[in-house]
Design an enzyme around this catalytic site. Sequence first.
Site, mmCIF file in Angstrom:
data_model
loop_
_atom_site.group_PDB
_atom_site.id
_atom_site.type_symbol
_atom_site.label_atom_id
_atom_site.label_comp_id
_atom_site.label_asym_id
_atom_site.label_seq_id
_atom_site.Cartn_x
_atom_site.Cartn_y
_atom_site.Cartn_z
ATOM 1 N N SER A 23 29.057 57.873 22.860
ATOM 2 C CA SER A 23 29.575 56.585 23.704
ATOM 3 C C SER A 23 29.357 55.453 22.864
ATOM 4 C CB SER A 23 28.399 56.649 24.816
ATOM 5 O OG SER A 23 27.178 56.687 24.641
ATOM 6 N N ASN A 111 16.326 57.891 28.348
ATOM 7 C CA ASN A 111 16.769 57.510 29.693
ATOM 8 C C ASN A 111 15.973 56.278 30.221
ATOM 9 O OD1 ASN A 111 17.521 60.108 29.420
ATOM 10 N ND2 ASN A 111 15.930 61.075 30.455
ATOM 11 N N THR A 156 47.423 30.787 61.071
ATOM 12 C CA THR A 156 46.778 32.167 61.545
ATOM 13 C C THR A 156 48.118 33.124 61.621
ATOM 14 O OG1 THR A 156 47.052 31.825 64.019
ATOM 15 C CG2 THR A 156 44.727 31.106 63.009
ATOM 16 N N HIS A 157 47.882 34.124 61.220
ATOM 17 C CA HIS A 157 49.135 35.350 60.974
ATOM 18 C C HIS A 157 50.058 34.680 60.100
ATOM 19 C CE1 HIS A 157 47.751 37.095 64.985
ATOM 20 N NE2 HIS A 157 47.243 36.042 65.110
ATOM 21 N N SER A 278 61.345 33.583 33.322
ATOM 22 C CA SER A 278 62.148 34.908 33.625
ATOM 23 C C SER A 278 62.969 35.210 32.307
ATOM 24 C CB SER A 278 63.129 34.737 34.731
ATOM 25 O OG SER A 278 64.115 35.600 34.565
ATOM 26 N N LYS A 284 63.688 30.185 36.800
ATOM 27 C CA LYS A 284 62.447 30.696 37.367
ATOM 28 C C LYS A 284 61.124 30.206 36.621
ATOM 29 C CE LYS A 284 62.011 33.526 40.097
ATOM 30 N NZ LYS A 284 61.974 34.986 40.028
ATOM 31 N N ASN A 286 57.368 31.480 37.271
ATOM 32 C CA ASN A 286 56.703 32.431 38.185
ATOM 33 C C ASN A 286 55.263 32.362 38.302
ATOM 34 O OD1 ASN A 286 59.375 33.692 39.017
ATOM 35 N ND2 ASN A 286 59.046 35.057 37.035
ATOM 36 N N GLU A 291 49.582 36.214 40.490
ATOM 37 C CA GLU A 291 50.023 37.663 40.712
ATOM 38 C C GLU A 291 49.190 38.566 40.166
ATOM 39 O OE1 GLU A 291 54.696 37.800 41.107
ATOM 40 O OE2 GLU A 291 54.011 36.399 39.679
ATOM 41 N N TYR A 318 17.380 61.996 35.224
ATOM 42 C CA TYR A 318 18.630 61.736 34.354
ATOM 43 C C TYR A 318 19.641 62.864 34.162
ATOM 44 C CZ TYR A 318 21.644 60.146 30.762
ATOM 45 O OH TYR A 318 22.802 59.832 29.940
ATOM 46 N N GLN A 323 25.998 58.379 31.952
ATOM 47 C CA GLN A 323 26.592 57.638 30.861
ATOM 48 C C GLN A 323 27.937 56.984 31.258
ATOM 49 O OE1 GLN A 323 26.133 59.422 26.964
ATOM 50 N NE2 GLN A 323 28.368 59.272 26.874
ATOM 51 N N LYS A 326 28.811 52.659 32.385
ATOM 52 C CA LYS A 326 29.235 51.343 31.853
ATOM 53 C C LYS A 326 30.548 51.062 32.009
ATOM 54 C CE LYS A 326 26.047 52.951 28.769
ATOM 55 N NZ LYS A 326 25.471 53.692 29.770
HETATM 56 N N1 ARG Z 1 24.048 57.621 25.956
HETATM 57 C C1 ARG Z 1 23.102 57.788 26.982
HETATM 58 C C2 ARG Z 1 23.532 57.184 28.452
HETATM 59 O O1 ARG Z 1 24.348 56.237 28.407
HETATM 60 C C3 ARG Z 1 21.878 57.574 26.884
HETATM 61 C C4 ARG Z 1 20.961 58.395 27.765
HETATM 62 C C5 ARG Z 1 20.815 59.679 26.992
HETATM 63 N N2 ARG Z 1 19.776 60.592 27.740
HETATM 64 C C6 ARG Z 1 19.742 61.915 27.433
HETATM 65 N N3 ARG Z 1 18.707 62.632 27.987
HETATM 66 N N4 ARG Z 1 20.655 62.553 26.778
HETATM 67 O O2 ARG Z 1 23.129 57.649 29.541
#
Ligand code: ARG
Length: 500
Positions: A23, A111, A156-157, A278, A284, A286, A291, A318, A323, A326
């Site tokens: 990651s 974790n 309204t509407h 355009s 145009k 736009n 949008e 965990y 993971q 994010k």
């Molecule tokens: N890269 C992992 C995450 O974003 C970190 C935690 C990993 N923990 C594990 N027990 N493998 O969640």
Amino acid sequence: MAKLWGGRFQKDLTENVEDFLQSVEVDSKMVLEDIWGSQAHAIMLAKQDIIKAKDLKEILLYLDKARADYLSGKFVLDPENEDVHMNVERYLIEGAGADCGGKLHTARSRNDQVITDSKLHIRNKIIDVKEKIIRLQETFLAIAEENTGTAIPGYTHTQDAQPITLGYWATAYVSMLNRDITRLDNAYRNVNTNPLGSAALAGTSFPIDRRMTARLLGFDSVHVHSLDVISSRDFVAETLCALAILMSNLSKLAEEIVYWSTYEFGFLELDDSYTAGSSIMPQKKNPCVAELTRGRTGRVYGSLIQLLTTLKGLPMGYNRDLQEDKPPLWNALEIIEKTLVVTEGMISTMQVKKDRLKQVSGANYNTATELANYLVREKGYSFRKCHEIVGNLVGTLHRQNKLFTDYDITLKLLADAGVEMDEASLKNIVDPEKNVKAYKSLGSTNPKEVKRMVGIFKKDVLKSKAVIKKQNAKTDAAWKKTQDIVAKVLDGKEVKTMKI
Ligand code: ARG
């Protein structure tokens, strides 16, 4: 390269698996956070006598180097090391040696580490978003202040309903955005608790001090339960939820800008720099910013649903699924921040067409409600009866292609319905700019009310800024405190002698 967790394995991962698990790209936003969290953890370990002063010095030295090398582009996260945590630890071990560098991970797990990093990151991002919202609020407040009495049709509407003022419209957005700030602050509260020291799930047998790391990292408190916090991503969901609602609100504005800037509405003209042309139709212009704001709302909702779907049915503890929290958050944050910046620019540079607003305001019987209200007050009839009298009047005028401002006809039709009215009173009601002054209720479109609300919202903006200042001061002070300790340790001072 052997994995740092490789002891019990006899075979390496295949390349595909390694790539599947890693990651580093996603984690690259949290390198500085990972280093700060590691510094705080190491300082605490030494202060608690869990590691030796000389080990701390080495660890802090190489964490410092890691930061400098990362900032200068020399330290790049390697997918072979899986994630940011293993990359930083590997850097440390390569510099300080395995005996010393290998001590940093005492009483810590990835974790609790990953949540610490993301909490440090998210709380700053929440502040960035709030700052951009405030800028947009200030832009609306400037429009409102200048236009407390400028009549525009209120809808309204999407049908002309009653006259309102441009200031009333603009302050509605300020009021709406206040709630977005409240939601982000609520999310901030759940973000800003210290997960560090929860270790893998059960806490640790080492005599750690989680309050100390909370202080060093600027968290408001120690998260109360270790298993809960390492399993939790609802703070990410809450942030995403606030962002999704914010995007929904911005899309409402975007939609109004799209049709208000049409030739047919003609209420405003967007600045050239916030529009696009355009490739085929030379005339145009736009409203693409608006949008795409509307369009990208789908991506932010998608991010929220993506995360909630990932979280559904995950047991306590965990799970690697986590993971996946994010990417949707980063995606939503990026979209929101860019959207807020261009939206503010679009609104602050647009030209409101006051002549057009004057032309359409009140031209479509939208003062009818106030006419009915007048009849209630003057004639003592029930509102329902007055509604019918004015409804009949509008119907007849409309069939004859006439307006309220055809005063003679209007007065005659009213007289036919048994209502004597003088021309001056009628003019007072059907003129939208006078009409809005008749409103009396709190929070109404009356220019005086709009002025009062502008005052309140200006204070709210100041309060929001003060909250940000406090939040920033706390995290800045914690950052400085950690870095001061690092500098002192590198200078030969022992943490045992310091007050932390
Ligand atoms: N890269 C992992 C995450 O974003 C970190 C935690 C990993 N923990 C594990 N027990 N493998 O969640």
